[in-house]
Design an enzyme around this catalytic site. Structure first.
Site, mmCIF file in Angstrom:
data_model
loop_
_atom_site.group_PDB
_atom_site.id
_atom_site.type_symbol
_atom_site.label_atom_id
_atom_site.label_comp_id
_atom_site.label_asym_id
_atom_site.label_seq_id
_atom_site.Cartn_x
_atom_site.Cartn_y
_atom_site.Cartn_z
ATOM 1 N N ARG A 1 -5.598 -1.390 2.170
ATOM 2 C CA ARG A 1 -4.699 -2.204 2.993
ATOM 3 C C ARG A 1 -5.348 -3.546 3.336
ATOM 4 O O ARG A 1 -4.693 -4.604 3.274
ATOM 5 C CB ARG A 1 -4.337 -1.460 4.275
ATOM 6 C CG ARG A 1 -3.537 -0.185 4.076
ATOM 7 C CD ARG A 1 -3.256 0.497 5.421
ATOM 8 N NE ARG A 1 -2.743 1.839 5.274
ATOM 9 C CZ ARG A 1 -1.444 2.150 5.174
ATOM 10 N NH1 ARG A 1 -0.546 1.192 5.212
ATOM 11 N NH2 ARG A 1 -1.061 3.410 5.057
ATOM 12 N N HIS B 1 0.807 -1.221 0.000
ATOM 13 C CA HIS B 1 0.000 0.000 0.000
ATOM 14 C C HIS B 1 0.843 1.275 0.000
ATOM 15 O O HIS B 1 0.494 2.262 -0.667
ATOM 16 C CB HIS B 1 -0.916 0.007 1.222
ATOM 17 C CG HIS B 1 -1.685 1.284 1.367
ATOM 18 N ND1 HIS B 1 -2.861 1.526 0.684
ATOM 19 C CD2 HIS B 1 -1.435 2.413 2.082
ATOM 20 C CE1 HIS B 1 -3.306 2.727 0.988
ATOM 21 N NE2 HIS B 1 -2.464 3.298 1.834
ATOM 22 N N GLU B 2 1.939 1.262 0.745
ATOM 23 C CA GLU B 2 2.708 2.497 0.930
ATOM 24 C C GLU B 2 3.332 2.991 -0.377
ATOM 25 O O GLU B 2 3.851 2.200 -1.172
ATOM 26 C CB GLU B 2 3.819 2.282 1.956
ATOM 27 C CG GLU B 2 3.324 2.085 3.374
ATOM 28 C CD GLU B 2 2.610 3.314 3.904
ATOM 29 O OE1 GLU B 2 3.113 4.430 3.717
ATOM 30 O OE2 GLU B 2 1.530 3.143 4.506
ATOM 31 N N THR B 3 3.288 4.307 -0.612
ATOM 32 C CA THR B 3 3.939 4.910 -1.780
ATOM 33 C C THR B 3 4.765 6.104 -1.345
ATOM 34 O O THR B 3 4.552 6.677 -0.294
ATOM 35 C CB THR B 3 2.900 5.395 -2.805
ATOM 36 O OG1 THR B 3 2.008 6.308 -2.175
ATOM 37 C CG2 THR B 3 2.123 4.235 -3.379
#
Length: 222
Positions: free
Chosen positions: A201, A97-99
């Site tokens: 998520r 999920h993290e960018t």
């Protein structure tokens, strides 16, 4: 001195063996090597979600991840195989999920910002802020304050940064459910702060739990 009868010796040995056996904790679990859970197929499925034009797609490698994980031997080795699989699924759900800005907190006197350095999100879990770079560097043998860019350049250090944050900030509450891990990583999304981000998520988490053959458990939202 009289002779000791053989049946008596056998009896004594049997009692000693029984005493040893019953002292072995019933909760001992044979650890499954991390590489047998995070298989090439599992890892590549995650990496291939990135488009072909993603510059970091080939930077994050399974080999570098497994090498970094040696510095965090408790990762993926909880009290049962099921819990271990859930931890792995949760970790990679957040990674997916993290960018990826200077994140400098002048009140963090133990980890003062270095001139000209920026502490924005880098790595699989987007390590941010000077205090995190400073402490992560201390734990993993690099100068996170003067050389934060190493988290984006060294493929082993980048995974260590994510595992450090997970181990120190997320894992202590992971058993409360996946939802609590969301709260620890980005609490602003919780309590209807950003429902779409939470659901993204959760979607990854469910997918990875299914691939690992484990139920998602309870409390998967925050």
């Amino acid at each position: 001195m009289g002779k000791i009868q053989l049946p008596a010796i056998i009896h004594v040995v049997a009692v000693l063996v029984s005493a040893i056996v019953i002292t072995i904790p019933a909760t001992v679990v044979v650890a499954v090597p991390l590489g047998r859970l995070v298989t090439p197929e599992f890892f590549n499925n995650i990496r291939n979600k990135a488009g072909s034009n993603c510059k970091g797609k080939h930077f994050y490698t399974r080999r570098a991840f497994l090498k970094a994980a040696k510095s965090y031997p408790r990762f993926g080795h909880l009290d049962s195989v099921e819990e271990s699989k859930r931890e792995i699924a949760a970790f990679f759900a957040h990674v997916s999920h993290e960018t990826g800005g200077t994140y400098c907190d002048s009140s963090a006197v133990a980890n003062p910002c270095a001139p000209g350095r920026q502490y924005y999100g880098r790595g699989p879990l987007q390590l941010s802020w000077n205090y995190n770079y400073g402490e992560c560097g201390k734990a993993n043998g690099f100068d996170g304050l003067r050389n934060p860019d190493i988290v984006a350049r060294d493929p082993v250090v980048t995974w260590k940064s994510a595992l450090w944050f997970w181990s120190t900030s997320v894992r202590p509450t992971e058993r409360k459910g996946f939802g609590e891990t969301i709260h620890k990583i980005n609490g602003m999304e919780c309590n209807h702060g950003n429902t779409d981000e939470v659901e993204d998520r959760v979607r990854y988490y469910r997918e990875y739990c299914k691939q690992l053959g484990v139920s998602p458990g309870n409390n998967i939202r925050c």
